[in-house]
Scaffold this active site. Structure first.
Site, PDB file in Angstrom:
ATOM      1  N   GLY A   8      29.198  46.473  52.343  1.00 31.66           N
ATOM      2  CA  GLY A   8      28.849  45.968  53.550  1.00 31.66           C
ATOM      3  C   GLY A   8      30.251  45.614  54.218  1.00 31.66           C
ATOM      4  O   GLY A   8      30.622  44.483  54.550  1.00 31.66           O
ATOM      5  N   ASN A  98      25.816  33.834  54.844  1.00 24.02           N
ATOM      6  CA  ASN A  98      25.304  32.621  55.385  1.00 24.02           C
ATOM      7  C   ASN A  98      24.173  32.131  54.775  1.00 24.02           C
ATOM      8  O   ASN A  98      23.580  32.875  53.952  1.00 24.02           O
ATOM      9  CB  ASN A  98      25.250  32.798  57.037  1.00 24.02           C
ATOM     10  CG  ASN A  98      26.473  32.220  57.674  1.00 24.02           C
ATOM     11  OD1 ASN A  98      27.261  31.389  57.170  1.00 24.02           O
ATOM     12  ND2 ASN A  98      26.805  32.776  58.872  1.00 24.02           N
ATOM     13  N   LYS A 175      27.567  23.555  56.289  1.00 23.57           N
ATOM     14  CA  LYS A 175      27.937  24.671  57.279  1.00 23.57           C
ATOM     15  C   LYS A 175      26.465  25.046  57.946  1.00 23.57           C
ATOM     16  O   LYS A 175      26.339  25.124  59.220  1.00 23.57           O
ATOM     17  CB  LYS A 175      28.354  26.015  56.387  1.00 23.57           C
ATOM     18  CG  LYS A 175      28.393  27.216  57.557  1.00 23.57           C
ATOM     19  CD  LYS A 175      29.403  28.284  56.920  1.00 23.57           C
ATOM     20  CE  LYS A 175      29.621  28.988  58.501  1.00 23.57           C
ATOM     21  NZ  LYS A 175      29.678  30.321  58.200  1.00 23.57           N
ATOM     22  N   SER A 245      26.599  34.374  65.244  1.00 22.97           N
ATOM     23  CA  SER A 245      26.260  35.849  65.047  1.00 22.97           C
ATOM     24  C   SER A 245      24.711  35.790  65.640  1.00 22.97           C
ATOM     25  O   SER A 245      24.217  36.795  65.956  1.00 22.97           O
ATOM     26  CB  SER A 245      26.532  36.449  63.807  1.00 22.97           C
ATOM     27  OG  SER A 245      25.722  35.596  62.652  1.00 22.97           O
TER      28      SER A 245
HETATM   29  N1  NAP Z   1      31.047  37.577  61.186  1.00 21.27           N
HETATM   30  C1  NAP Z   1      31.260  36.096  61.039  1.00 21.27           C
HETATM   31  O1  NAP Z   1      32.097  35.580  61.712  1.00 21.27           O
HETATM   32  C2  NAP Z   1      30.497  35.372  59.819  1.00 21.27           C
HETATM   33  C3  NAP Z   1      31.286  34.308  59.588  1.00 21.27           C
HETATM   34  C4  NAP Z   1      30.649  33.409  58.482  1.00 21.27           C
HETATM   35  C5  NAP Z   1      29.642  34.241  57.600  1.00 21.27           C
HETATM   36  N2  NAP Z   1      29.111  35.332  58.100  1.00 21.27           N
HETATM   37  C6  NAP Z   1      27.978  35.887  57.326  1.00 21.27           C
HETATM   38  O2  NAP Z   1      28.595  37.022  56.721  1.00 21.27           O
HETATM   39  C7  NAP Z   1      27.382  37.854  56.321  1.00 21.27           C
HETATM   40  C8  NAP Z   1      28.063  39.287  56.845  1.00 21.27           C
HETATM   41  O3  NAP Z   1      28.004  39.234  58.307  1.00 21.27           O
HETATM   42  P1  NAP Z   1      29.026  39.999  59.352  1.00 21.27           P
HETATM   43  O4  NAP Z   1      29.156  39.452  60.608  1.00 21.27           O
HETATM   44  O5  NAP Z   1      30.034  40.590  58.369  1.00 21.27           O
HETATM   45  O6  NAP Z   1      28.176  41.328  59.604  1.00 21.27           O
HETATM   46  P2  NAP Z   1      28.381  42.734  59.965  1.00 21.27           P
HETATM   47  O7  NAP Z   1      29.447  42.775  60.665  1.00 21.27           O
HETATM   48  O8  NAP Z   1      26.827  43.349  60.433  1.00 21.27           O
HETATM   49  O9  NAP Z   1      28.496  43.536  58.620  1.00 21.27           O
HETATM   50  C9  NAP Z   1      27.618  43.806  57.658  1.00 21.27           C
HETATM   51  C10 NAP Z   1      27.820  45.338  56.961  1.00 21.27           C
HETATM   52  O10 NAP Z   1      26.946  45.592  56.151  1.00 21.27           O
HETATM   53  C11 NAP Z   1      26.746  46.987  56.267  1.00 21.27           C
HETATM   54  N3  NAP Z   1      25.280  47.322  55.414  1.00 21.27           N
HETATM   55  C12 NAP Z   1      24.215  46.860  55.543  1.00 21.27           C
HETATM   56  N4  NAP Z   1      23.568  47.361  54.691  1.00 21.27           N
HETATM   57  C13 NAP Z   1      24.291  47.939  53.652  1.00 21.27           C
HETATM   58  C14 NAP Z   1      24.174  48.970  52.494  1.00 21.27           C
HETATM   59  N5  NAP Z   1      22.850  49.052  51.965  1.00 21.27           N
HETATM   60  N6  NAP Z   1      25.170  49.380  51.920  1.00 21.27           N
HETATM   61  C15 NAP Z   1      26.336  49.316  52.502  1.00 21.27           C
HETATM   62  N7  NAP Z   1      26.626  48.821  53.678  1.00 21.27           N
HETATM   63  C16 NAP Z   1      25.560  47.971  54.141  1.00 21.27           C
HETATM   64  C17 NAP Z   1      26.453  47.233  57.698  1.00 21.27           C
HETATM   65  O11 NAP Z   1      26.469  48.495  58.112  1.00 21.27           O
HETATM   66  P3  NAP Z   1      26.823  49.166  59.424  1.00 21.27           P
HETATM   67  O12 NAP Z   1      28.212  49.331  59.391  1.00 21.27           O
HETATM   68  O13 NAP Z   1      25.984  50.537  59.327  1.00 21.27           O
HETATM   69  O14 NAP Z   1      26.266  48.256  60.341  1.00 21.27           O
HETATM   70  C18 NAP Z   1      27.933  46.426  58.118  1.00 21.27           C
HETATM   71  O15 NAP Z   1      29.020  47.199  58.054  1.00 21.27           O
HETATM   72  C19 NAP Z   1      26.317  37.516  57.016  1.00 21.27           C
HETATM   73  O16 NAP Z   1      25.453  36.885  56.207  1.00 21.27           O
HETATM   74  C20 NAP Z   1      26.780  36.350  58.239  1.00 21.27           C
HETATM   75  O17 NAP Z   1      26.089  35.484  58.409  1.00 21.27           O
HETATM   76  C21 NAP Z   1      29.806  36.058  59.119  1.00 21.27           C
END
Ligand code: NAP
Length: 297
Positions: A8, A98, A175, A245
């Protein structure tokens, strides 16, 4: 050499891949759904450019020392094929997501003693596949113990501060107290600051206090200041700002981690006999308003 795979490579996974890729002792692969050629991450410390090995099919994967899962929580089950290929008898799996249910979501996929829940506080957003902006410095918290200490060591050469905590459960719930209130702008699609009044404060306070009460019942130590800080953030939220998010995902028409951030408060509240009317009502309304596919099932 430590072999590490990140499943991911979105905002969080891509940022971690870029930072960990700076260490010549760590061989980073990313397991992607949407492929990309190279990774460019704008960080508060400058631009990081790397070319990790990008795998798009689980059949391309071999066992590694560490797997980091950085998908959204609702994609947990879809990581199964990757985990089946990437995990050998010694592989440890860090869940970088999260919420407070990292273990519940993955314990049927990975042996409990090799599962490492991770709290990450690092604001990042993806502008295109492989293109990410990390807007502030990040911190990571893990439970103390051998797995946690080994995970922390992976970040020694990065700009991310990683630390193992005896009281990890408090880190998760503190958090969540900050995150759960973002359901309000996700629902109204409007910053809370410009429309702040006593009734709005009562809603935001109710959300955060319910979260703190359930967290305390789960064993977390949550000072009253955590609730006050969550309220202050919503009171000060400027017009046009995006709060987390869940708000960004609703604006983009994407699935949201509603259950992870608020539904869990309702579910665990029921377990402890704690009423959570504010979270229950807003979860119901947001699911009805923002997740049309739920209505069809
Ligand atoms: N972003 C922030 O600021 C932040 C901060 C703290 C915590 N978090 C937490 O961190 C986690 C990730 O968030 P994010 O913001 O990084 O989300 P994101 O940008 O949507 O990234 C998720 C990634 O996972 C990929 N994915 C989904 N299913 C998959 C699979 N089966 N195999 C391979 N890749 C797969 C998605 O692919 P696609 O490219 O095809 O969409 C995307 O690249 C969440 O729980 C979020 O709440 C985020």
């Amino acid at each position: 050499m430590i072999h590490l795979a990140i499943v991911g490579p979105g905002a969080i996974g891509g940022t971690l891949a870029a930072w960990l890729g700076q260490d010549p002792e760590i061989d980073v692969s990313v397991c992607a759904r949407t492929p990309f050629e190279d990774l460019v991450v704008e960080t508060p410390h400058g631009m990081l450019k790397t070319r990790p090995k990008v795998l798009v099919d689980a059949d391309q994967a071999d066992p590694v020392d560490w797997v980091l899962i950085a998908t959204k929580t609702y994609s947990a089950e879809t990581t199964r094929p990757w985990l089946e290929r990437l995990c050998g008898p010694q592989t440890r799996v860090a869940i970088v997501q999260n919420g407070v249910e990292h273990v519940r979501l993955f314990e049927h996929l990975v042996p409990r003693d090799r599962l490492v829940p991770v709290m990450i506080n690092l604001p990042a957003s993806r502008t295109a596949p492989g293109r990410i902006v990390q807007s502030r410095d990040g911190i990571i918290a893990v439970p103390s113990g051998r797995n946690g200490e080994d995970f922390v060591r992976l970040f020694a050469k990065t700009g991310i501060e990683a630390k193992a905590h005896d009281d990890f459960v408090s880190q998760l719930w503190i958090k969540l107290c900050g995150n759960c209130v973002a359901i309000v702008p996700a629902l109204t699609l409007r910053a809370t600051g410009p429309v702040w009044n006593a009734d709005m404060e009562a809603i935001v306070r109710g959300l955060a206090e319910e979260c703190a009460a359930v967290g305390r019942a789960e064993g977390a130590d949550i000072p009253a200041s955590v609730v006050e800080n969550a309220i202050a953030n919503m009171r000060n939220m400027a017009e046009g700002a995006i709060s987390g998010s869940i708000h960004a995902d609703r604006l983009a028409g994407s699935p949201m981690e509603v259950d992870t951030r608020n539904g869990v408060i309702v579910r665990l509240g029921e377990k402890h006999g704690i009423a959570t009317p504010m979270n229950r009502m807003l979860v119901t309304l947001l699911n009805a308003a923002g997740q049309p596919w739920l209505a069809k099932t």
